[in-house]
Scaffold this active site. Sequence first.
Site, PDB file in Angstrom:
ATOM      1  N   ALA A  46       3.952   3.394  -9.208  1.00  0.00           N
ATOM      2  CA  ALA A  46       3.838   4.362  -8.118  1.00  0.00           C
ATOM      3  C   ALA A  46       3.739   5.768  -8.689  1.00  0.00           C
ATOM      4  CB  ALA A  46       5.038   4.246  -7.178  1.00  0.00           C
ATOM      5  N   GLY A  49       4.997   9.432  -5.120  1.00  0.00           N
ATOM      6  CA  GLY A  49       6.369   9.862  -4.933  1.00  0.00           C
ATOM      7  C   GLY A  49       7.032   9.207  -3.741  1.00  0.00           C
ATOM      8  N   GLU A 114       0.434  14.544   0.748  1.00  0.00           N
ATOM      9  CA  GLU A 114      -0.525  13.453   0.672  1.00  0.00           C
ATOM     10  C   GLU A 114      -1.125  13.185   2.051  1.00  0.00           C
ATOM     11  OE1 GLU A 114       1.559  11.109  -3.086  1.00  0.00           O
ATOM     12  OE2 GLU A 114       1.577  10.178  -1.114  1.00  0.00           O
ATOM     13  N   ALA A 155      10.445 -17.259  -9.654  1.00  0.00           N
ATOM     14  CA  ALA A 155      11.012 -18.030  -8.549  1.00  0.00           C
ATOM     15  C   ALA A 155       9.953 -18.976  -8.004  1.00  0.00           C
ATOM     16  CB  ALA A 155      11.504 -17.095  -7.447  1.00  0.00           C
ATOM     17  N   HIS A 241      -6.225   1.269  -1.039  1.00  0.00           N
ATOM     18  CA  HIS A 241      -6.130   2.658  -1.489  1.00  0.00           C
ATOM     19  C   HIS A 241      -7.539   3.205  -1.645  1.00  0.00           C
ATOM     20  CE1 HIS A 241      -5.041   6.263  -3.636  1.00  0.00           C
ATOM     21  NE2 HIS A 241      -3.771   5.995  -3.406  1.00  0.00           N
ATOM     22  N   ARG A 290      -4.955   6.801   5.111  1.00  0.00           N
ATOM     23  CA  ARG A 290      -5.674   6.022   4.105  1.00  0.00           C
ATOM     24  C   ARG A 290      -6.730   5.096   4.696  1.00  0.00           C
ATOM     25  NH1 ARG A 290      -0.893   4.400  -0.221  1.00  0.00           N
ATOM     26  NH2 ARG A 290      -0.721   6.479  -1.161  1.00  0.00           N
ATOM     27  N   HIS A 352      -4.140  -2.404  -2.128  1.00  0.00           N
ATOM     28  CA  HIS A 352      -3.044  -1.594  -2.658  1.00  0.00           C
ATOM     29  C   HIS A 352      -1.664  -1.961  -2.122  1.00  0.00           C
ATOM     30  CE1 HIS A 352      -1.129   1.891  -4.426  1.00  0.00           C
ATOM     31  NE2 HIS A 352      -0.777   2.373  -3.248  1.00  0.00           N
ATOM     32  N   GLU A 376       8.195  -4.191  -0.222  1.00  0.00           N
ATOM     33  CA  GLU A 376       6.842  -4.497   0.246  1.00  0.00           C
ATOM     34  C   GLU A 376       6.703  -5.899   0.813  1.00  0.00           C
ATOM     35  OE1 GLU A 376       2.205  -4.207  -1.348  1.00  0.00           O
ATOM     36  OE2 GLU A 376       3.865  -3.638  -2.663  1.00  0.00           O
ATOM     37  N   ARG A 387       0.371   2.088   6.603  1.00  0.00           N
ATOM     38  CA  ARG A 387       1.478   2.811   5.972  1.00  0.00           C
ATOM     39  C   ARG A 387       1.122   4.269   5.712  1.00  0.00           C
ATOM     40  NH1 ARG A 387       2.965   3.888   0.408  1.00  0.00           N
ATOM     41  NH2 ARG A 387       1.026   2.897  -0.250  1.00  0.00           N
ATOM     42  N   SER A 392       6.591   4.011   1.227  1.00  0.00           N
ATOM     43  CA  SER A 392       6.960   2.684   0.737  1.00  0.00           C
ATOM     44  C   SER A 392       8.235   2.698  -0.091  1.00  0.00           C
ATOM     45  CB  SER A 392       5.805   2.085  -0.078  1.00  0.00           C
ATOM     46  OG  SER A 392       5.392   2.988  -1.085  1.00  0.00           O
ATOM     47  N   LEU A 393       8.314   3.566  -1.095  1.00  0.00           N
ATOM     48  CA  LEU A 393       9.532   3.634  -1.899  1.00  0.00           C
ATOM     49  C   LEU A 393      10.719   4.043  -1.038  1.00  0.00           C
ATOM     50  CD1 LEU A 393       8.356   5.279  -5.262  1.00  0.00           C
ATOM     51  CD2 LEU A 393       8.535   2.861  -4.675  1.00  0.00           C
TER      52      LEU A 393
END
Length: 536
Positions: A46, A49, A114, A155, A241, A290, A352, A376, A387, A392-393
């Site tokens: 990422a 930010g 952004e 997993a 993206h 986006r 993305h 995510e 989004r 996201s973060l």
Amino acid sequence: MKEPTYDVLVIGSGIAGLSFALELADKGTVMVVTKKGSADSATNYAQGGIAAAMGDDDSIDLHMEDSHKAGAGLSKPEVVELVAREGPGRIQRLMAWGAEFSKDMQGKLELGREGGHSRHRIVHKADFTGREVERALLEALRDHPNVTMIENTLAVDLVTDRHLQRSHRKPTSRRCFGAYVFDPEHNRVKLVPARITLLATGGMGRVWRHTTNPSIATGDGVAMAWRAGARLANLEFMQFHPTALYSANSRKGRSFLISEAVRGFGGHLKNHRGERFMEKVHELAELAPRDIVARAIHNELIRWGIEHVWLDVTHLDAEALKERFPTIYNTLKDEHNIDITRQPIPVVPAAHYQCGGVITDMEARTSLERLLAAGEVTCTGLHGANRLASNSLLEAVVFASHAAEQAKRLLAENEGETLPDIPVWDDSGTYDPEEWGLISYDRKEVQKLMGYYVGIVRSNHRLIRAKRRLDLITAEVEDYWQRTVVGPELVEMRNMAQVAKLVVECALMRKESRGLHFTTDYPGPDEFLEARDTII
């Protein structure tokens, strides 16, 4: 030998999994399982930010308003408010854990802007924010005596009631008891029993041919949750993206991302004629959401028959560009012979971020008891149909914290709990057949199908063609799965095929164009119908 039971199993080592583990570390034993290296996650890549209303001219309400606009009418108001309101506090928490973010000359956080944001609110560390956050979290966890982290361990499946049944009767409850994981050291699938499991496996970008995602993003969490019976929603909303470096397929197929912050810094998108085209598309021009920017680029490619457009920053201060975007500047100059201070950057859209996934409530609970999820892999209701950049973060760390509070409560309420006997992985009757080369070809075919038929612009005809072929591929892979011993490549192939099929099913369910799902059969949202999730 009986496998030890952990209080908490964390599947994934991005910001969601690591911050959750850090909050739980003093409350019980924690096992973190990650399929690659501990820092090999979408978080680590990422650049932009973390969005939070930290500026003097900003507010929680403005952040909420921008999130709703991007979500195209499908974001849940209570979730948007929760995440926006808790944002500033989560930034402070990350800083307390050791994360260092860029600051201005006065010592205040340097806030970027952004697409879709009406204010400068992107907290960042130059253009490698994710890597800095991962560094801080890993250092905080590394020496904790209660935390065990196993890398390069994939997993395979969640353990649920169905694994405990001795008959063919339908299980009477729906609970998770840990997971089966592939142990590469001993080349076998082993059991990891746990009282609480957090699913934080990231996204599914590798299901498409061109993606900014790391190699681990093969939809494992969504596929495992679906097989376990958890509810999923809105998988049709894959965010492309707008600006991935054209033809940059190094790093094992990952297209190098040109951060949205480059456009926020003043970059212009131009076609092959040198014309800025975004000004005619949206009032925010290059800073539009986006989905709008990606479709506008797609339209330029189709209209002119060109293979890419240009992202031009040559009109900006060269030294300021180098300081703000050192990773992008050095990577393009050293690996691709492009000096962004003198040459425009060739860019195309690439898969993305998945905005749908495993349904959770505001406490990060899924529809399966004792299975929590964050990051995510989830569908929390924040992103809706699209989004907002750098949410996201923020979402990951907010819901990881809520998941941690839920886990603490469950551990306290069930102190001393003993899990039932769980059978070990049974691979009797399987063998190593010779047709793996034929099955492995299906991986490339899935990626091509998704790129051609389930990309930025879709139609019922394309989706039906994709579904028809995916039905055959999933049947072939499942037949192979039943006959052969398990290995990482087969696990990923099975997950990718199943997830691709689920994406197409969700896309066919949505009879409108909304946000990231644009179809020529339904060119706009039906304003007379309530916006609804596609739930499977």
